[in-house]
Structures are given as structure tokens and as C-alpha cells.
Motif scaffolding. Structure first.
Motif, PDB file in Angstrom:
ATOM      1  N   LEU A  96       0.593  -1.257  -0.109  1.00 53.88           N
ATOM      2  CA  LEU A  96      -0.221  -0.357   0.089  1.00 53.88           C
ATOM      3  C   LEU A  96       0.839   1.109   0.052  1.00 53.88           C
ATOM      4  CD1 LEU A  96      -2.965   1.604   0.217  1.00 53.88           C
ATOM      5  CD2 LEU A  96      -2.977   1.479   2.449  1.00 53.88           C
ATOM      6  N   THR A  97       2.072   1.144   1.097  1.00 55.03           N
ATOM      7  CA  THR A  97       2.683   2.406   0.964  1.00 55.03           C
ATOM      8  C   THR A  97       3.428   2.638  -0.235  1.00 55.03           C
ATOM      9  OG1 THR A  97       2.746   2.197   3.403  1.00 55.03           O
ATOM     10  CG2 THR A  97       4.782   3.073   1.853  1.00 55.03           C
ATOM     11  N   ARG A  98       3.919   1.425  -1.195  1.00 57.57           N
ATOM     12  CA  ARG A  98       4.734   1.918  -2.528  1.00 57.57           C
ATOM     13  C   ARG A  98       4.011   2.289  -3.345  1.00 57.57           C
ATOM     14  NH1 ARG A  98       7.556  -3.460  -4.676  1.00 57.57           N
ATOM     15  NH2 ARG A  98       8.770  -1.727  -6.080  1.00 57.57           N
ATOM     16  N   ILE A  99       2.231   2.029  -3.404  1.00 58.54           N
ATOM     17  CA  ILE A  99       1.348   2.196  -4.007  1.00 58.54           C
ATOM     18  C   ILE A  99       1.606   3.927  -3.882  1.00 58.54           C
ATOM     19  CG2 ILE A  99      -0.780   1.863  -5.076  1.00 58.54           C
ATOM     20  CD1 ILE A  99      -0.435  -0.957  -4.989  1.00 58.54           C
ATOM     21  N   THR A 100       1.177   4.045  -3.206  1.00 57.58           N
ATOM     22  CA  THR A 100       1.208   5.811  -2.565  1.00 57.58           C
ATOM     23  C   THR A 100       2.144   6.473  -3.015  1.00 57.58           C
ATOM     24  OG1 THR A 100      -0.464   5.116  -0.454  1.00 57.58           O
ATOM     25  CG2 THR A 100      -0.002   7.175  -0.464  1.00 57.58           C
ATOM     26  N   ASP A 101       2.886   6.235  -2.670  1.00 57.90           N
ATOM     27  CA  ASP A 101       4.032   6.593  -3.063  1.00 57.90           C
ATOM     28  C   ASP A 101       4.681   7.367  -4.574  1.00 57.90           C
ATOM     29  OD1 ASP A 101       4.649   7.119  -0.627  1.00 57.90           O
ATOM     30  OD2 ASP A 101       6.725   5.703  -0.500  1.00 57.90           O
ATOM     31  N   ALA A 102       4.225   5.978  -5.282  1.00 53.32           N
ATOM     32  CA  ALA A 102       4.609   5.777  -6.998  1.00 53.32           C
ATOM     33  C   ALA A 102       3.251   7.161  -7.568  1.00 53.32           C
ATOM     34  CB  ALA A 102       4.564   4.895  -7.347  1.00 53.32           C
ATOM     35  N   PHE A 103       1.559   6.882  -7.093  1.00 56.43           N
ATOM     36  CA  PHE A 103       0.972   7.701  -7.451  1.00 56.43           C
ATOM     37  C   PHE A 103       1.315   8.269  -7.029  1.00 56.43           C
ATOM     38  CE2 PHE A 103      -3.653   8.373  -8.106  1.00 56.43           C
ATOM     39  CZ  PHE A 103      -3.529   8.633  -9.234  1.00 56.43           C
ATOM     40  N   ARG A 104       1.839   9.427  -5.924  1.00 61.71           N
ATOM     41  CA  ARG A 104       1.274  10.971  -5.705  1.00 61.71           C
ATOM     42  C   ARG A 104       2.936  11.279  -6.469  1.00 61.71           C
ATOM     43  NH1 ARG A 104      -0.903  12.695  -1.744  1.00 61.71           N
ATOM     44  NH2 ARG A 104      -1.564  10.903   0.047  1.00 61.71           N
ATOM     45  N   LYS A 105       3.535  10.183  -6.515  1.00 57.84           N
ATOM     46  CA  LYS A 105       4.682  11.370  -7.742  1.00 57.84           C
ATOM     47  C   LYS A 105       4.804  11.307  -9.033  1.00 57.84           C
ATOM     48  CE  LYS A 105       9.550   8.895  -8.818  1.00 57.84           C
ATOM     49  NZ  LYS A 105       9.444   9.236 -10.319  1.00 57.84           N
ATOM     50  N   ALA A 106       3.921  10.366  -9.153  1.00 58.63           N
ATOM     51  CA  ALA A 106       3.055  10.762 -11.043  1.00 58.63           C
ATOM     52  C   ALA A 106       2.316  12.267 -10.924  1.00 58.63           C
ATOM     53  CB  ALA A 106       2.357   9.530 -11.444  1.00 58.63           C
ATOM     54  N   LEU A 107       1.758  12.062  -9.800  1.00 53.55           N
ATOM     55  CA  LEU A 107       0.538  13.646  -9.935  1.00 53.55           C
ATOM     56  C   LEU A 107       1.258  14.582  -9.832  1.00 53.55           C
ATOM     57  CD1 LEU A 107      -2.401  12.441  -7.933  1.00 53.55           C
ATOM     58  CD2 LEU A 107      -2.182  12.565 -10.293  1.00 53.55           C
ATOM     59  N   LYS A 156      -8.394  10.557 -23.425  1.00 52.33           N
ATOM     60  CA  LYS A 156      -7.431  11.136 -22.263  1.00 52.33           C
ATOM     61  C   LYS A 156      -6.918   9.135 -21.397  1.00 52.33           C
ATOM     62  CE  LYS A 156      -9.051  14.477 -22.418  1.00 52.33           C
ATOM     63  NZ  LYS A 156      -8.096  15.983 -23.333  1.00 52.33           N
ATOM     64  N   TYR A 157      -7.660   8.262 -22.344  1.00 54.51           N
ATOM     65  CA  TYR A 157      -7.188   6.949 -21.763  1.00 54.51           C
ATOM     66  C   TYR A 157      -5.397   6.600 -21.745  1.00 54.51           C
ATOM     67  CZ  TYR A 157      -6.374   1.661 -21.362  1.00 54.51           C
ATOM     68  OH  TYR A 157      -6.345   0.321 -22.015  1.00 54.51           O
ATOM     69  N   PRO A 158      -5.106   7.505 -22.624  1.00 51.92           N
ATOM     70  CA  PRO A 158      -3.239   6.958 -22.395  1.00 51.92           C
ATOM     71  C   PRO A 158      -2.513   8.052 -21.428  1.00 51.92           C
ATOM     72  CG  PRO A 158      -3.652   7.390 -24.474  1.00 51.92           C
ATOM     73  CD  PRO A 158      -4.929   8.170 -24.102  1.00 51.92           C
ATOM     74  N   ILE A 159      -3.263   8.967 -20.774  1.00 53.27           N
ATOM     75  CA  ILE A 159      -3.141   9.723 -19.815  1.00 53.27           C
ATOM     76  C   ILE A 159      -3.199   9.221 -18.520  1.00 53.27           C
ATOM     77  CG2 ILE A 159      -3.547  12.349 -18.685  1.00 53.27           C
ATOM     78  CD1 ILE A 159      -4.415  13.053 -21.521  1.00 53.27           C
ATOM     79  N   ILE A 160      -4.560   8.245 -18.778  1.00 54.04           N
ATOM     80  CA  ILE A 160      -4.231   7.798 -16.952  1.00 54.04           C
ATOM     81  C   ILE A 160      -3.702   6.587 -17.171  1.00 54.04           C
ATOM     82  CG2 ILE A 160      -5.675   6.537 -16.075  1.00 54.04           C
ATOM     83  CD1 ILE A 160      -7.118   8.960 -15.487  1.00 54.04           C
ATOM     84  N   TYR A 161      -3.305   6.195 -18.302  1.00 51.98           N
ATOM     85  CA  TYR A 161      -1.931   4.895 -18.674  1.00 51.98           C
ATOM     86  C   TYR A 161      -0.477   5.138 -18.067  1.00 51.98           C
ATOM     87  CZ  TYR A 161       1.017   1.042 -20.101  1.00 51.98           C
ATOM     88  OH  TYR A 161       1.983  -0.216 -20.038  1.00 51.98           O
ATOM     89  N   ASP A 162      -0.714   6.401 -18.329  1.00 48.53           N
ATOM     90  CA  ASP A 162       0.916   7.355 -17.651  1.00 48.53           C
ATOM     91  C   ASP A 162       0.607   7.816 -16.315  1.00 48.53           C
ATOM     92  OD1 ASP A 162       3.408   8.104 -19.065  1.00 48.53           O
ATOM     93  OD2 ASP A 162       2.205  10.163 -18.474  1.00 48.53           O
ATOM     94  N   LEU A 163      -0.550   7.834 -15.981  1.00 43.42           N
ATOM     95  CA  LEU A 163      -0.587   7.844 -14.476  1.00 43.42           C
ATOM     96  C   LEU A 163       0.414   6.936 -13.790  1.00 43.42           C
ATOM     97  CD1 LEU A 163      -3.331   9.866 -13.900  1.00 43.42           C
ATOM     98  CD2 LEU A 163      -0.662  10.807 -13.477  1.00 43.42           C
ATOM     99  N   LEU A 164      -0.783   5.522 -14.534  1.00 37.61           N
ATOM    100  CA  LEU A 164       0.049   4.295 -13.769  1.00 37.61           C
ATOM    101  C   LEU A 164       1.229   3.584 -13.893  1.00 37.61           C
ATOM    102  CD1 LEU A 164      -3.541   2.982 -14.582  1.00 37.61           C
ATOM    103  CD2 LEU A 164      -2.811   3.164 -12.176  1.00 37.61           C
ATOM    104  N   LYS A 165       1.901   4.136 -15.345  1.00 36.36           N
ATOM    105  CA  LYS A 165       3.207   3.748 -15.320  1.00 36.36           C
ATOM    106  C   LYS A 165       4.029   3.622 -14.113  1.00 36.36           C
ATOM    107  CE  LYS A 165       5.411   1.970 -19.093  1.00 36.36           C
ATOM    108  NZ  LYS A 165       4.604   0.337 -19.424  1.00 36.36           N
ATOM    109  N   GLU A 166       3.835   4.973 -13.548  1.00 38.42           N
ATOM    110  CA  GLU A 166       5.271   5.345 -12.766  1.00 38.42           C
ATOM    111  C   GLU A 166       5.151   3.526 -11.755  1.00 38.42           C
ATOM    112  OE1 GLU A 166       8.071   6.872 -10.938  1.00 38.42           O
ATOM    113  OE2 GLU A 166       7.584   7.239 -12.419  1.00 38.42           O
TER     114      GLU A 166
END
Length: 541
Positions: A96-107, A156-166
């Protein structure tokens, strides 16, 4: 079975987890495995059913035992709610911590603006997809673009994928195309204003938003239709609601209980109006969603609220008066007017539209208006004193607005002939009884109204809370506005909930202003059912 689960709380959560893993569990099997009685297991299952009901889900049983017959998206939707409400915790805090940090970094790298509470909900949704997938439970979409009619911009589908790519770049998880599609709906539906282009929204949708505002305005007997900010906020929020529906998810409203308690009649009116708004789109609403829309309307109401007038009493000349008035306006920018008067003039003024008085001299006034005495130089302490009076006044007005519900003559006349205490064994029997006892001048109108009530029930349960159901139908077929209340001796099943109070609403379009007092009564009843039943017994007599 490991004896660590003999503790009732741990045992219940473990059984709950097994049901979410689609096991079929019999009472006898569980009794033997956990070394407890069948009655203890029955209590555990009863508790677990209440957890499922938080997302309007239910358990099924057959010869093999009790099990959950739903899908993985429903499981994750329920788990998200329970995690946000801290009724269950993450099994893998490191993940959970790893996912949180990665998603916040992408945002942060993309400078996307999204509310903090929504980030938490998105992160938990991603975590559940990852953690459940590792156990072999993956989401399956039905393959149909259910939101094509809701103007989703698929570019906008590729932009979301870009966020998840991190998350993928850090080696945490690789998302399938179905999971990315699911998360696209969820993320865009959770507050990313960046994706919403006003010109892409059909005029017909914005027109329905205006009609929603009009209906709530009429229900409240308050003019909100000229509030452009309300209209724009609702366009965004309800558009995103469509996207959340596409992801079969919702957003959990952490303030829902406070909203119901502080603004019961507004919540009821909004709930009633939204049920009509969502019907053509076949959307099902949760209390959380109604609560968020209620806050948008309450914000508009707050914008209508202005202080009447502040009187500034000053005997020291125009220069001092202008100086003090400027200071007051600086710390109280929302005040309609600050009028300067002399001490002599004050004694002869009508103070009915005055909220409070500020004076640089000691004055005595027997008309019970708050008086704040300050220095002509308006010191820091003086400014704090003015603000404290201002805040106290606002709080006092809020308490007045949320005072206990009182029965007026009109409400008593509306309800007392239509209250019954009896018993039925099913929703079909109870609702049919209420429907058939209503007065209609033509069988055609009666049949059309009855059909519209059942049609609404098929689309969305009209269960509200605490055992209350509020069925209603198309107002076009109603000849006389009324409300019929049925109080049952024993609760009956209403969808996935238990109901013992049924209030059938028959409100004509031209009588929409009657919705607020009725919903205020029902919301007060939901908050205190004992009071409600006592009041219904009283008015029936």
C-alpha cells in the motif's frame, strides 16, 4: 483451524475474507473449524451481512452453505468502503505504501490537481486490484462501452495509463488493459477536473442540471437557479458520477452522518430530486453521492446568506468613521452594509434589519442587539472582538436553522389520516397495500402511477436509512398530493436491507414545495425512530 481465530472479531473478519474469496461455508463446517457454537457462527454471519449491506450487497445460500455470488468489482468496491471507514485494514501495508508513493509521484510530476481525500480512495482502489490479483481474483469487464452515451473522452485513456506507468516502472505491478480501462473511469470520476471540457458536455445534460436546481429550489422555496457556480459544480460532479458508475464504484463520503444531521431536510429534498434526475440514465445513487450533492446545494445557500447590517456608532467625525468602516469591511468582507450613525440617531432608529452594533463609546440600548465597544484606532484586540461577535452570531443562526423539528397544522393534517400500524410479510404485500388504498379518479391514472412506482423500485431501491423506505412514482399521474406512512410490527426485506417504516410519497409537480417538510419529518425520524413512532401514534389519535 488455527486457534487465533477463536476471538470473535478476528473470527468474523476471517470468515468475511473467506466469503470474499468466494468460498461456500456452512454453519456446521464453520462451527467445527473455529471450535464455537452454531449460534456464535449465526451471529458472525449476521454481522457480515451488515458489512455487505453497506454496498447494497447480499449473501446467498444453498445446500453447499453460505456464499457471495457477486463479482470481483463488487468485492473491491465493498473492501474500499470498509478500508476507508477503517473497519478492515490492508493485509500488506508495504504494498500500500509503495503504491501510494508511486501514484503521488506521478501526480506531482504532471501537476495534476486532485483532492486529497480522492487520492486516498484512488490509491486504495489500485491497491485492491493489485493485492486481489496476486490472490488470483481479477476484475472482468463485460466488454461493452456502457458510458459511450455519457460523453466519455476516450482519448484521455493514454493519460491515465501514463499515471499508472509509474507503478509499473517501479516493478510493483503490470496492469491489464481491462484494469486500465476500469481505473480510467475511476480516476477521472474521482475529481480530476483536467479531463472535463465544458464544450464536450451536451446542452441537454446541462439543461437537466438546471431542471434539477429548479426542482430543489422549488422544494426549498429558495431561489438558487441564478447561481452559476452551483450549476458548474453540479455539471462536473454529476458527470464524474457517470464515470464512477462505469467503474461500478463510488466515492465514500466521510462526512455523510454529519451532513444528514446538520441538513436533514436539504438532504431529503436533494435525494428526492436526484432520484428523478438519474432515472433516465438508469443510475443508482448511494447516500455518499447524495451527500456530496447536498453540500454543493448548501454552499449555494450559504452564498445567499448575508449579514443584514452592522451599525457603527461614532461621535468623532467623518475621518474616524471612514477609517473604522474600512477596517470593519476588511475583516468582514461579506457584510452587506456598514452604516455609520451618531449616538443620538441610534436612539430613534429601527434596528430590525441590524445584526449587531460597533461603537467607539459606551452606549446603552434596551433592544437586545449585541454591542461591541472598541477603540477609535481599532486595535488588534478590537478586531478579534468584532470577529468573535460575528462568529457567535453565525453560530446562533445555524442553531436556529437546525432546531428540532416541530409538527405544524398542515403537516398534521397531511399525515394523520394516512398512518397505519400493521404487519406484512413482504415488500410486495406492504407496498401493494399502500398503493391500492390511494384515491384516484380513474383506473388508468392509478395503474400508471403504480407501474411507475415499481419501475423505480426495479431501477433503484428507495431504502434511505435506519429501516426507512421512501417509495414514490411519476408525479404526472398524481391527482392529490399526500404521504401514506406504514409502520410494521416486524421488519421486512427491502432489497438488501430491512425496513419497518414505509412512507409512500405522492407529490404533484406543482406541489413540490411540500417535499421539504415531509422529508424533514422523515429525516428526523431516521435520526430518532422512537420519536418518530411516538409522533405517528400521537397524530393518528
Amino acid at each position: 483451524m488455527d486457534t487465533q481465530y477463536t476471538d470473535s472479531k478476528a473470527r468474523r473478519l476471517h470468515i468475511f475474507e473467506r466469503l470474499l474469496n468466494y468460498e461456500h461455508l456452512s454453519y456446521q463446517q464453520l462451527s467445527e473449524e473455529y471450535f464455537v457454537s452454531r449460534s456464535s457462527i449465526a451471529n458472525d454471519i449476521s454481522y457480515i451481512k451488515k458489512l455487505f449491506s453497506k454496498e447494497d450487497l447480499s449473501l446467498t445460500f444453498d445446500n453447499s452453505g453460505t456464499f457471495f455470488a457477486g463479482n470481483e468489482i463488487q468485492v473491491q468496491k465493498l473492501l474500499k468502503r470498509l478500508m476507508l471507514q477503517q473497519e478492515v485494514i490492508a493485509n500488506d501495508n508495504y504494498l500500500l505504501t509503495r503504491i501510494t508513493d508511486a501514484f503521488r509521484k506521478a501526480l506531482n510530476e504532471r501537476e495534476f490537481d486532485i483532492p486529497e481525500s480522492y487520492i486516498e480512495q484512488i490509491v486504495i482502489s489500485i491497491y485492491l486490484i493489485v493485492s486481489r490479483s496476486k490472490k488470483g481474483h481479477t476484475i472482468q469487464l463485460d466488454g461493452k462501452n456502457q458510458l459511450g452515451r455519457f460523453f466519455l473522452e476516450f482519448d484521455k485513456y493514454p493519460i491515465i495509463y501514463d499515471l499508472l506507468k509509474e507503478i509499473e516502472n517501479q516493478g510493483i505491478y503490470h496492469f491489464s488493459s481491462e484494469e486500465v480501462q476500469h481505473l480510467t473511469y475511476l480516476i477521472v470520476g474521482s475529481g480530476l477536473r483536467f479531463f472535463l471540457k465544458d464544450e464536450k458536455i451536451p446542452f441537454s445534460f446541462r439543461d437537466r442540471i438546471r431542471k434539477l436546481i429548479q426542482k430543489v429550489s422549488e422544494g426549498l422555496r429558495m431561489e438558487l437557479t441564478q447561481d452559476n457556480r452551483l450549476e458548474n459544480d453540479l455539471v462536473v460532479h454529476l458527470y464524474q458520477l457517470f464515470l464512477r458508475t462505469g467503474a461500478q464504484t463510488t466515492i465514500v463520503n466521510p462526512l455523510i452522518n454529519e451532513i444528514k444531521q446538520m441538513y436533514p431536510s436539504l438532504f431529503g429534498v436533494v435525494w428526492f430530486a436526484l432520484s428523478d434526475f438519474c432515472k433516465p440514465y438508469q443510475l443508482s445513487l448511494t447516500d455518499d453521492e447524495v451527500g456530496f450533492v447536498t453540500i454543493h446545494f448548501q454552499a449555494a445557500i450559504e452564498r445567499l446568506k448575508k449579514m443584514n447590517k452592522i451599525l457603527f456608532v461614532c461621535p468623532n467625525g467623518i475621518g474616524t468613521s471612514s477609517y473604522v468602516s474600512a477596517k470593519i469591511r476588511r475583516i468582514l468582507p461579506d457584510v452587506n452594509s456598514v452604516e455609520t450613525v451618531s449616538t443620538a440617531k441610534l436612539n430613534h432608529m429601527d434596528l430590525s434589519d441590524v445584526d449587531f452594533i460597533i461603537s467607539t463609546v459606551e452606549i446603552k440600548d434596551n433592544r437586545k442587539k449585541p454591542i461591541v465597544t472598541i477603540s477609535p484606532m481599532v486595535t488588534a484586540n478590537d478586531m478579534k472582538k468584532i470577529m468573535n461577535y460575528y462568529i457567535d452570531l453565525i453560530v446562533a443562526k445555524e442553531k436556529q436553522n437546525t432546531k428540532n423539528f416541530t409538527f405544524n397544522f398542515e403537516m398534521n393534517e397531511t399525515v394523520h389520516k394516512n398512518v397505519e400500524f400493521t404487519n406484512f410479510s413482504s415488500k410486495q404485500e406492504a407496498l401493494s397495500y399502500l398503493l391500492l388504498k390511494q384515491n384516484f379518479t380513474s383506473k388508468t391514472a392509478r395503474d400508471k402511477f403504480i407501474a411507475s412506482v415499481w419501475e423505480r423500485e426495479e431501477l433503484q431501491s428507495t431504502y434511505l436509512d435506519n429501516g426507512f423506505a421512501i417509495p414514490h412514482g411519476n408525479p404526472e399521474f398524481i391527482e392529490e398530493s399526500s404521504v401514506s406512512i406504514l409502520i410494521l410490527d416486524k421488519a421486512i426485506t427491502w432489497g438488501n436491507q430491512l425496513v419497518d417504516v414505509i412512507a409512500l410519497l405522492l407529490i404533484r409537480e406543482k406541489d413540490v414545495e411540500k417535499v421539504e417538510p415531509v422529508m424533514n419529518l422523515l429525516m428526523r425520524g431516521i435520526e430518532d425512530k422512537t420519536w418518530f413512532i411516538s409522533k405517528m401514534m400521537e397524530v393518528k389519535e
